[in-house]
Scaffold this motif. Structure first.
Motif, short mmCIF file in Angstrom:
data_model
loop_
_atom_site.label_atom_id
_atom_site.label_comp_id
_atom_site.label_asym_id
_atom_site.label_seq_id
_atom_site.Cartn_x
_atom_site.Cartn_y
_atom_site.Cartn_z
N GLY A 236 0.82 -1.21 0.00
CA GLY A 236 0.00 0.00 0.00
C GLY A 236 0.86 1.26 0.00
N ILE A 237 0.18 2.40 -0.04
CA ILE A 237 0.85 3.70 0.00
C ILE A 237 0.36 4.45 1.23
N CYS A 238 1.27 4.82 2.09
CA CYS A 238 0.95 5.57 3.31
C CYS A 238 1.23 7.04 3.05
N VAL A 239 0.25 7.90 3.23
CA VAL A 239 0.43 9.35 3.07
C VAL A 239 0.10 10.02 4.40
N ALA A 240 0.89 11.04 4.75
CA ALA A 240 0.72 11.73 6.02
C ALA A 240 1.06 13.20 5.87
N ASN A 241 0.54 14.02 6.76
CA ASN A 241 0.94 15.42 6.80
C ASN A 241 2.38 15.52 7.31
N HIS A 242 3.08 16.57 6.90
CA HIS A 242 4.52 16.65 7.13
C HIS A 242 4.84 17.88 7.98
N THR A 243 5.47 17.65 9.13
CA THR A 243 5.86 18.73 10.03
C THR A 243 7.36 18.75 10.25
N SER A 244 7.97 17.59 10.25
CA SER A 244 9.36 17.50 10.69
C SER A 244 9.97 16.19 10.17
N PRO A 245 11.31 16.11 10.09
CA PRO A 245 11.94 14.82 9.83
C PRO A 245 11.59 13.77 10.87
N LEU A 246 11.15 14.23 12.04
CA LEU A 246 10.73 13.30 13.09
C LEU A 246 9.53 12.45 12.66
#
Length: 493
Positions: A236-246
């Motif tokens: 599958g493909i996981c997509v997420a909002n991005h805030t930090s390299p953390l």
């Protein structure tokens, strides 16, 4: 003298041995076996009590000593929520069409002038690239340099907090970070020598997850995962909002992924190269995308390298599916899409992790998702990541801080606390294009994380507004003017 030296040596040896035992029992073993001892939860509870007390002290001190300052503080709080200016939440269609019934009017210029002045004073995009403002002080010296003068009790706690963070927590965190990096580099080098197979895959996953958990402990991280039954599955493909390299580190504590993202140099590049030795990732460099020769060279070399590393037969890099009139960048993009499709077609491979925003946003909103991630097909697994800014600022403003400065700020924060929600998988509906599908996924992530939705491209952090955005607004206005035939009838006021 010699006996005293021997006594000191034995004492130092005992202290070092005790510290080593505590490190193994309290840090290393819990990371290996995914066990929580509850230390982070207790630590965060103490921090919450302390911050609540500090807020009360601040309010009482201001009430007693500075009544006028209290009024300014209240106005400042409302200012942080309402913004510099009060906007009318109306669209162009509602304001212009409702006022002039679709007729062209020279007074419409005032509408665009007002919107322009509002954007200059405070636009909704630029502030997403700076740290989130706090309603109350969190006793970090870089948050507010004046509130610690409100009362002597607050000043004492603030000084004690500086000593704890810089003299106790930071040295331990640095030592743990060095150990984690060394473990990652050495372990991936060793595992990389294994022949391809289930054993290598299992060892690679275990190494990355253990090192990720150790890395989270370097910043006293407390992560709460929700709805784990929706975790991304293989293929599958996981997509997420991005805030930090953390973000990558946090998700890697609960599962392994194949990454698609920007290649970095320096410290972050070292970690990326180590991970590339044992697992497949697709990395690119934005600064080289404008050079057509580098694009061709890097993509072909990367593809050959991956095939050689994983014993994949080279079949001449057949690109028959690419139109002959396609540009070099279009060819490179199609090659990338094909590799992603091949990856997700194999249900035995790790899920791909993509951050469609393409840059770090300050965790108050979710900006435009690039449509490329939603054109390759497959199942999309949305993930919402929301940080608690009271304990530390996780946002990385790459235009202002270098990676080492950002790491230093993390190491001297109280903690990094965040919630991660695994959302139900989503698939593109029939007759739904990639843009609408991306917007639908973005809306679900923003709603779950309690963030606002913005249509703007996160790339505005580094470049100007595209001409297409300007043309879109012009077309909207033209449509308003001509919808009633006002131009053809000569209705100009």
């Amino acid at each position: 003298m010699e006996e005293n030296r021997e006594g000191y040596g034995l004492t130092d040896g005992k202290i070092l041995f005790i510290c080593l035992i505590l490190f193994v029992l309290l840090v290393l073993l819990p990371s290996v076996f995914r066990v929580s001892l509850g230390i982070s939860h207790c630590y965060v509870k103490i921090l919450i009590k302390m911050l609540e007390w500090a807020t009360l002290q601040t309010e009482e001190g201001v009430k007693k000593q500075k009544a006028l300052a209290l009024e300014n503080l209240i106005s400042t709080d409302s200012f942080l929520h309402a913004g510099i200016i009060q906007r009318e939440e109306t669209s162009m269609e509602e304001e212009i069409a409702g006022r002039h019934q679709g007729c062209f009017n020279l007074a419409d210029v005032m509408y665009f002038s007002k919107r322009g002045c509002e954007a200059v004073a405070e636009d909704e995009v630029t502030r997403r690239f700076s740290s989130e403002e706090l309603v109350s002080w969190n006793l970090l010296s870089r948050t507010n340099a004046n509130l610690h003068h409100v009362s002597w009790q607050l000043s004492l706690v603030w000084v004690a907090g500086i000593l704890i963070r810089y003299c106790l927590l930071m040295p331990f965190r640095i030592c743990l970070a060095v150990f984690s990096i060394l473990l990652l580099v050495l372990a991936t080098t060793v595992v990389g020598q294994f022949p391809n197979g289930r054993v290598k895959c299992w060892l690679s996953n275990q190494v990355q997850m253990i090192c990720a958990r150790l890395g989270v402990r370097c910043v006293s991280g407390l992560i709460r995962f929700h709805n784990r039954e929706n975790r991304p599955q293989e293929g599958g493909i996981c997509v997420a909002n991005h805030t930090s390299p953390l973000d990558v580190l946090i998700l890697a504590t609960d599962g392994c992924y194949s990454l698609v993202g920007q290649a970095h140099g320096g410290f972050l590049g070292l970690i990326q190269k180590s991970c590339m030795q044992t697992s497949r990732h697709v990395l690119f460099d934005r600064s080289e995308m404008k050079d057509r020769h580098l694009v061709r060279k890097n993509f072909v070399e990367n593809l050959l390298l991956q095939r050689a590393r994983h014993n994949i037969q080279d079949k001449g890099l057949k690109l028959a599916y690419i139109p002959a009139e396609a540009t070099v960048w279009q060819r490179a993009f199609l090659v990338l899409c094909k590799r992603i499709r091949e990856h997700i077609a194999d249900k035995a491979k790790l899920p791909i992790l993509i951050f469609p925003e393409g840059t770090c946003i300050n965790n108050t909103s979710v900006m435009m998702f690039k449509k490329g991630s939603f054109e390759v097909g497959g199942t999309i697994h949305p993930v919402a990541i929301k940080y608690d800014p009271r304990f530390g600022d996780a946002f990385w403003n790459s235009t202002k801080y270098s990676m080492m400065t950002y790491i230093f700020n993390l190491m001297t924060s109280w903690a990094i606390v965040c919630n991660v929600w695994y959302l139900p998988p989503m698939v593109k509906e029939e007759e739904e294009d990639a843009v609408h599908f991306a917007n639908r996924v973005k809306a679900v992530i923003a709603a779950r994380g309690g963030m606002s939705v913005l249509p703007w491209d996160g790339g505005l952090k580094r470049k100007k507004v595209k001409e297409s955005f300007k043309e879109e607004q012009q077309k909207k206005y033209c449509q308003i003017v001509i919808e009633n035939g006002s131009v053809g009838n000569g209705n100009v006021y």
